[in-house]
Design an enzyme around this catalytic site. Structure first.
Site, short mmCIF file in Angstrom:
data_model
loop_
_atom_site.label_atom_id
_atom_site.label_comp_id
_atom_site.label_asym_id
_atom_site.label_seq_id
_atom_site.Cartn_x
_atom_site.Cartn_y
_atom_site.Cartn_z
N HIS A 12 0.83 -1.22 0.00
CA HIS A 12 0.00 0.00 0.00
C HIS A 12 0.87 1.27 0.00
O HIS A 12 0.52 2.27 0.62
CB HIS A 12 -1.01 -0.01 1.15
CG HIS A 12 -0.43 -0.08 2.55
ND1 HIS A 12 -1.06 -0.73 3.59
CD2 HIS A 12 0.71 0.43 3.08
CE1 HIS A 12 -0.34 -0.62 4.69
NE2 HIS A 12 0.73 0.09 4.42
N HIS A 59 -1.64 5.15 9.51
CA HIS A 59 -0.27 5.67 9.60
C HIS A 59 -0.25 6.97 10.39
O HIS A 59 0.31 7.97 9.95
CB HIS A 59 0.31 5.86 8.20
CG HIS A 59 0.41 4.59 7.41
ND1 HIS A 59 -0.68 4.03 6.77
CD2 HIS A 59 1.46 3.78 7.15
CE1 HIS A 59 -0.30 2.91 6.16
NE2 HIS A 59 0.98 2.74 6.37
N HIS A 194 10.76 -3.47 3.61
CA HIS A 194 11.22 -2.09 3.54
C HIS A 194 11.47 -1.55 4.94
O HIS A 194 10.86 -2.00 5.91
CB HIS A 194 10.25 -1.18 2.78
CG HIS A 194 8.88 -1.03 3.36
ND1 HIS A 194 7.99 -2.06 3.51
CD2 HIS A 194 8.22 0.08 3.79
CE1 HIS A 194 6.85 -1.62 4.01
NE2 HIS A 194 6.97 -0.31 4.20
N GLU A 241 4.54 -5.29 8.32
CA GLU A 241 3.18 -5.17 7.78
C GLU A 241 2.72 -6.45 7.10
O GLU A 241 1.51 -6.67 6.95
CB GLU A 241 3.14 -4.03 6.76
CG GLU A 241 3.31 -2.64 7.36
CD GLU A 241 3.43 -1.56 6.30
OE1 GLU A 241 3.37 -0.38 6.67
OE2 GLU A 241 3.60 -1.89 5.10
#
Length: 290
Positions: A12, A59, A194, A241
């Site tokens: 995302h 977030h 990441h 995630e």
């Protein structure tokens, strides 16, 4: 009764949404990523769900970091698109499915999951980018209603992979017990490897990502056995995630078919992956997570 018809695992990354919003999908940098999405998009366009249950993380746009629920579900009639500091994305408001949301909350609570509820919620790129990956040109309205399912992957300690898989199993049972004929798609979002800050900023672990893309279909027990420290070490601080993909996988049947997958590096300093699965039925569904 409601049924799960397919599951989508997808990154995302906010810049993916920005590339679509700013008409850059044919640019040299972005074209390989969006070319990889094309077969999945074509198939999903032919298999429209009535509702998408989207597992994602906020977030720090709608949820204050002083109070982060481990698991939460939105119950609103609609959800505004969050302004993440540079204006709202030019995409439609998200329409909710409150009756299904309330049913899911009740069923999950009865299975000993303590679910927080959001009666009002602005949804950020964690939810809107996957919707755009599914439907790149929604026009004035998205093609389906949405149930937002939020998972804490930011504030330590995050839930374990095994707990997320168990949540997904209970979520799948709850969807199938809803007494209306609905076609439901389940999205697991975030990842792949990441890390955005710290000494390992820019980390990408292609070997781990490709293992995960394979195991999410064929050996999810391998992925539920990994600790949160394993995920962070192998996939980076934001790579954890990926545990949200396990919620999606567990909500599906054991019998699934991989429709398409794609993997691209880099997409804004991250590894971007997608895997689309058709649900073939519930025969023999069991548990891989203790």
């Amino acid at each position: 009764m409601a049924e799960v018809i397919w599951g989508l695992a997808t990154s995302h990354v906010p810049s993916i949404g920005a590339a679509m919003d700013n008409h850059k999908t044919e640019d040299e940098y972005w074209k390989p990523l969006f070319d990889g999405y094309a077969p999945a998009r074509a198939w999903m366009a032919e298999h429209r769900p009535d509702v998408a249950v989207i597992v994602y993380n906020d977030h720090a746009n709608a949820v204050d970091l002083d109070l982060v629920p481990t698991f939460a579900i939105g119950t609103a009639e609609s959800y505004d698109v969050a302004d993440e500091g540079w204006g709202r994305r030019p995409v439609p408001q998200v329409v909710g499915a409150p009756e299904l949301s309330e049913h899911l909350i009740r069923e999950l609570m009865d299975e000993s999951f303590d679910i927080a509820t959001f009666h009002q919620l602005d949804v950020d790129h964690g939810l809107t980018v996957p919707l755009s990956i599914y439907c790149p040109e929604p026009g004035d309205a998205w093609p389906c209603a949405v149930v937002p399912v939020l998972v804490n992957v930011i504030q330590y300690p995050q839930p374990t992979a095994a707990r997320c898989y168990a949540l997904g199993e209970a979520l799948g049972r709850a969807i199938r017990s809803f007494p209306q004929d609905l076609k439901v798609a389940v999205f697991g979002t975030g990842g792949m490897s990441h890390q955005l800050a710290g000494a390992r900023a820019g980390l990408i672990n292609t070997e781990f990502d490709r293992m995960f893309l394979e195991a999410i279909e064929s050996d999810p027990a391998k992925l539920t056995a990994l600790t949160r420290e394993d995920y962070i070490r192998e996939a980076g601080t934001e790579g954890i995630e990926l545990i949200m993909w396990l919620v999606m996988r567990a909500a599906m049947s054991e019998k699934i078919a991989r429709i398409h997958d794609t993997y691209h590096v880099p997409a804004s300093n991250t590894a971007a992956g997608l895997a689309l699965f058709e649900d073939l039925g519930d025969a023999g569904k069991g548990s891989v997570a203790a």
